[in-house]
Enzyme design. Structure first.
Site, short mmCIF file in Angstrom:
data_model
loop_
_atom_site.label_atom_id
_atom_site.label_comp_id
_atom_site.label_asym_id
_atom_site.label_seq_id
_atom_site.Cartn_x
_atom_site.Cartn_y
_atom_site.Cartn_z
N LYS A 199 0.84 -1.20 0.00
CA LYS A 199 0.00 0.00 0.00
C LYS A 199 0.87 1.25 0.00
CE LYS A 199 -1.57 1.55 4.10
NZ LYS A 199 -1.33 2.93 4.50
N ASN A 200 1.85 1.28 0.91
CA ASN A 200 2.61 2.51 1.09
C ASN A 200 3.58 2.81 -0.05
OD1 ASN A 200 1.16 3.06 3.31
ND2 ASN A 200 2.75 2.49 4.80
N ARG A 235 -4.12 10.61 4.45
CA ARG A 235 -3.04 11.59 4.48
C ARG A 235 -2.15 11.55 3.23
NH1 ARG A 235 -1.15 14.03 8.72
NH2 ARG A 235 0.94 13.77 7.90
N CYS A 282 -4.29 12.47 12.99
CA CYS A 282 -5.08 11.24 12.97
C CYS A 282 -4.86 10.54 14.29
CB CYS A 282 -4.69 10.36 11.79
SG CYS A 282 -3.02 9.76 11.89
N ARG A 334 1.00 14.33 13.41
CA ARG A 334 1.46 14.15 12.03
C ARG A 334 1.43 15.42 11.18
NH1 ARG A 334 -0.86 8.69 9.64
NH2 ARG A 334 1.11 8.63 8.51
N VAL A 389 2.96 18.41 8.53
CA VAL A 389 3.61 18.28 7.21
C VAL A 389 4.64 19.39 7.01
CG1 VAL A 389 1.81 16.98 6.00
CG2 VAL A 389 1.62 19.48 6.17
N ASP A 390 5.17 19.93 8.12
CA ASP A 390 6.12 21.03 8.03
C ASP A 390 7.36 20.67 7.19
OD1 ASP A 390 6.51 19.26 10.16
OD2 ASP A 390 7.77 20.66 11.27
N LEU A 391 7.83 19.42 7.33
CA LEU A 391 9.03 19.03 6.57
C LEU A 391 8.74 18.99 5.06
CD1 LEU A 391 10.17 18.39 9.36
CD2 LEU A 391 10.93 16.19 8.50
N ASP A 440 4.88 0.22 12.06
CA ASP A 440 3.67 -0.40 11.51
C ASP A 440 3.53 -1.88 11.91
OD1 ASP A 440 3.01 1.97 10.35
OD2 ASP A 440 3.57 1.40 8.30
N ILE A 442 8.33 6.55 16.95
CA ILE A 442 8.00 7.28 15.71
C ILE A 442 6.75 8.14 15.88
CG2 ILE A 442 7.57 7.07 13.22
CD1 ILE A 442 10.30 5.92 13.99
N ARG A 480 -8.55 -0.43 4.69
CA ARG A 480 -7.66 0.58 4.10
C ARG A 480 -6.35 -0.05 3.63
NH1 ARG A 480 -7.06 6.04 7.28
NH2 ARG A 480 -5.80 6.26 5.43
C1 EPZ Z 1 4.58 6.70 6.53
O1 EPZ Z 1 3.88 7.77 7.16
C2 EPZ Z 1 3.59 5.57 6.40
N1 EPZ Z 1 2.45 6.00 5.59
C3 EPZ Z 1 3.11 5.12 7.77
O2 EPZ Z 1 2.26 4.01 7.61
C4 EPZ Z 1 4.33 4.71 8.60
O3 EPZ Z 1 3.89 4.40 9.91
C5 EPZ Z 1 5.34 5.85 8.65
O4 EPZ Z 1 5.68 6.27 7.31
C6 EPZ Z 1 6.63 5.48 9.38
O5 EPZ Z 1 7.20 4.36 8.78
C7 EPZ Z 1 2.54 5.99 4.27
O6 EPZ Z 1 3.55 5.67 3.68
C8 EPZ Z 1 1.30 6.39 3.52
P1 EPZ Z 1 6.82 10.01 8.61
P2 EPZ Z 1 4.50 9.23 7.15
O7 EPZ Z 1 6.75 11.26 7.84
O8 EPZ Z 1 5.19 9.46 5.89
C9 EPZ Z 1 6.71 13.38 12.03
C10 EPZ Z 1 0.27 2.78 7.87
O9 EPZ Z 1 -0.32 2.23 8.84
N2 EPZ Z 1 6.64 14.39 10.94
O10 EPZ Z 1 8.03 9.15 8.46
O11 EPZ Z 1 3.40 10.16 7.55
C11 EPZ Z 1 5.46 12.54 12.12
O12 EPZ Z 1 4.43 13.17 12.83
C12 EPZ Z 1 0.87 4.15 8.02
O13 EPZ Z 1 0.37 2.25 6.75
C13 EPZ Z 1 6.72 15.74 11.24
O14 EPZ Z 1 6.83 16.14 12.42
O15 EPZ Z 1 5.52 9.10 8.35
C14 EPZ Z 1 6.00 11.29 12.79
O16 EPZ Z 1 6.03 11.47 14.19
C15 EPZ Z 1 0.60 4.76 9.34
N3 EPZ Z 1 6.66 16.64 10.20
C16 EPZ Z 1 7.43 11.18 12.25
O17 EPZ Z 1 7.74 12.48 11.74
C17 EPZ Z 1 6.55 16.26 8.90
O18 EPZ Z 1 6.51 17.12 8.02
C18 EPZ Z 1 7.62 10.18 11.11
O19 EPZ Z 1 6.60 10.35 10.14
C19 EPZ Z 1 6.50 14.87 8.61
C20 EPZ Z 1 6.54 13.96 9.64
#
Ligand code: EPZ
Length: 426
Positions: free
Chosen positions: A22-23, A96, A120, A125, A127-129, A311, A333, A403
């Site tokens: 999926k991801n 998202r 969520c 979560r 999206v600042d980065l 995950d 995480i 999902r």
């Molecule tokens: C991806 O989410 C996956 N989703 C998630 O899978 C997975 O848990 C996660 O990566 C970690 O492996 C998809 O690929 C669609 P991150 P993502 O950006 O990209 C913080 C599932 O069940 N952060 O690596 O959103 C964030 O809040 C899902 O399939 C910021 O602060 O994860 C988190 O604490 C759930 N600012 C950490 O970083 C940002 O701009 C890591 O998130 C971006 C992230």
């Protein structure tokens, strides 16, 4: 609302084919925006999330055609012309990953207006980065009324971007934009999840120039246009890990096929220490456990890849509920990813959560009860618990499960599980 009913106690024996990830699929789908040529994705999982994103892509003008031949599921994405650059709240809120259309829209058309995704159940979560990376690539970004409006009238330009910490989504988003930016982009502290490698390789097949794939420094030489491609989605390592834990929990022998053992090494190590036999094969793994021998408690801390995946944390916690001794499970995480713990408690598990750590003391058995799914991975952990709980477990809100797990009941039933879906009114 559908529910799932499970009668615990059956051993699992048989074979389960693993679906496409999926991801990975979601990001590959977003890549289709970058070209006016068709992108054909095979090994496509049919999930609620891919359906959501398909709908959003169609609203942007992308033709989406699903087909199946010889048991192989594929979807053709053809963004001949982008007819809208607006991604409304209703379509982004549901999932998202929809937010990741922003970068490709900007790269292709020079402007976009995309809803902010919001938090969520597993955490805030932000999206600042993502936004920071896009502005370094030359986008002018404004936040208003819950929307991101971004413009780059003269196109995006390459930049040096060092992420302050590892983010899967931000790495992918920056890559999706940088492949068509003018000049060179360097992404440092990039995430190395296999789905990112899959996206980078697909983009390369489309004509992108990316070096350092599977490392934490990606160097991207922008190109002016990209071609279509035929691409097979990487196997879903989280689905594979979930079924591996299910087999370990229930006991028996399950062969996971169409998968890649090396994508779940961190889980395998922990499972082996807990007393499960995991044997890599040419196209997956065989998971075997003698149910007469008790599992051993093992500690786990979630980390970015190649560490233990967040995950898979809920599923592993479920396994530990029946292990001998005390297991400490740290989540690093996401800040709120223990929502399954009180639900597992309803089945008789002994779990205490404090801050980012759960302490699980193994019990002799679980007893079936009604439980509520809170997010995708939490829901599969409840299904896994139901496989061994005495009596009946009913998992409510299974739309979470839909999902990200394709034909879950069918795959488990084929191995002997007593599991069925109760339709909304049953
Ligand atoms: C991806 O989410 C996956 N989703 C998630 O899978 C997975 O848990 C996660 O990566 C970690 O492996 C998809 O690929 C669609 P991150 P993502 O950006 O990209 C913080 C599932 O069940 N952060 O690596 O959103 C964030 O809040 C899902 O399939 C910021 O602060 O994860 C988190 O604490 C759930 N600012 C950490 O970083 C940002 O701009 C890591 O998130 C971006 C992230």
């Amino acid at each position: 609302m559908d529910r799932i009913a499970i009668h615990g106690g059956a051993r699992l024996n048989g074979s389960i084919p693993i679906s496409g990830a999926k991801n990975s699929a979601l990001k590959l789908m977003a890549a289709s925006i970058l070209t006016d040529r068709p992108l054909r994705l095979t090994n496509m999982p049919r999930l609620a999330d891919t359906k959501f994103l398909g709908r959003l892509l169609q609203a942007l003008g992308v033709e989406v055609t699903e087909s199946e031949s010889g048991g192989e599921q594929e979807t053709l994405f053809h963004a001949r012309e982008i007819t809208s650059t607006f991604a409304p709240y209703d379509l982004v809120r549901q999932m998202r990953a929809s937010f990741n259309v922003l970068g490709p829209l900007l790269a292709r058309t020079g402007h976009a207006r995309v809803s902010l995704p919001g938090g969520c159940t597993i955490g805030a979560r932000p999206v600042d980065l993502h936004l920071d990376a896009l502005s370094r690539l030359g986008a002018a970004i404004q936040l208003e009324e819950g929307y991101v409006s971004a413009v780059a009238p003269d196109g995006l330009r390459g930049a040096e971007i060092e992420f302050p910490f590892v983010s899967v989504g931000a790495t992918e988003h920056a890559m999706l934009a940088a492949v068509m930016a003018r000049g060179t982009t360097v992404l440092r502290r990039a995430a190395m999840e296999p789905e990112i490698g899959d996206l980078a390789r697909c983009l390369t097949a489309m004509g992108a120039r990316i070096e350092g794939i599977d490392t934490d420094v990606l160097t991207i030489e922008g190109v002016t246009s990209l071609n279509g491609a035929d691409w097979s989605v990487i196997p879903d390592r989280i689905e594979m890990g979930s079924f591996a834990v299910a087999a370990a929990m229930a006991g028996g022998e399950v062969r996971l096929t169409r998968a890649r053992a090396e994508l779940m090494t961190a889980l395998t190590e922990k499972m082996v220490r807990a007393g499960v036999e995991v044997t890599p094969t040419e196209d997956g793994v065989i998971v075997r456990r003698d149910p007469a021998v008790r599992l051993r408690a093992v500690d786990v801390e979630t980390e970015v890849y190649p560490g233990f995946a967040t995950d898979l944390q809920a599923q592993f916690m479920t396994l530990m509920t029946l292990a001998e001794g005390e297991s400490r499970i740290r989540e690093t995480i996401f800040e709120n990813r223990f929502m399954h713990a009180p639900e597992l408690g309803r089945l008789g598990a002994d779990i205490h959560v404090h801050a980012g750590e759960a302490v699980v003391r193994g019990v002799d058995h679980l007893i079936g009860a009604p439980v509520m799914a809170t997010d995708l991975r939490a829901s599969v952990s409840l299904v896994i618990a139901g496989l061994v709980a005495q009596g009946e477990t009913i998992v409510d809100r299974v739309y979470h499960l839909d999902r990200g797990f394709e034909r879950l009941e069918e795959k488990l039933t084929a191995c002997g599980a007593d599991i069925r879906r109760l339709k909304g009114d049953e």
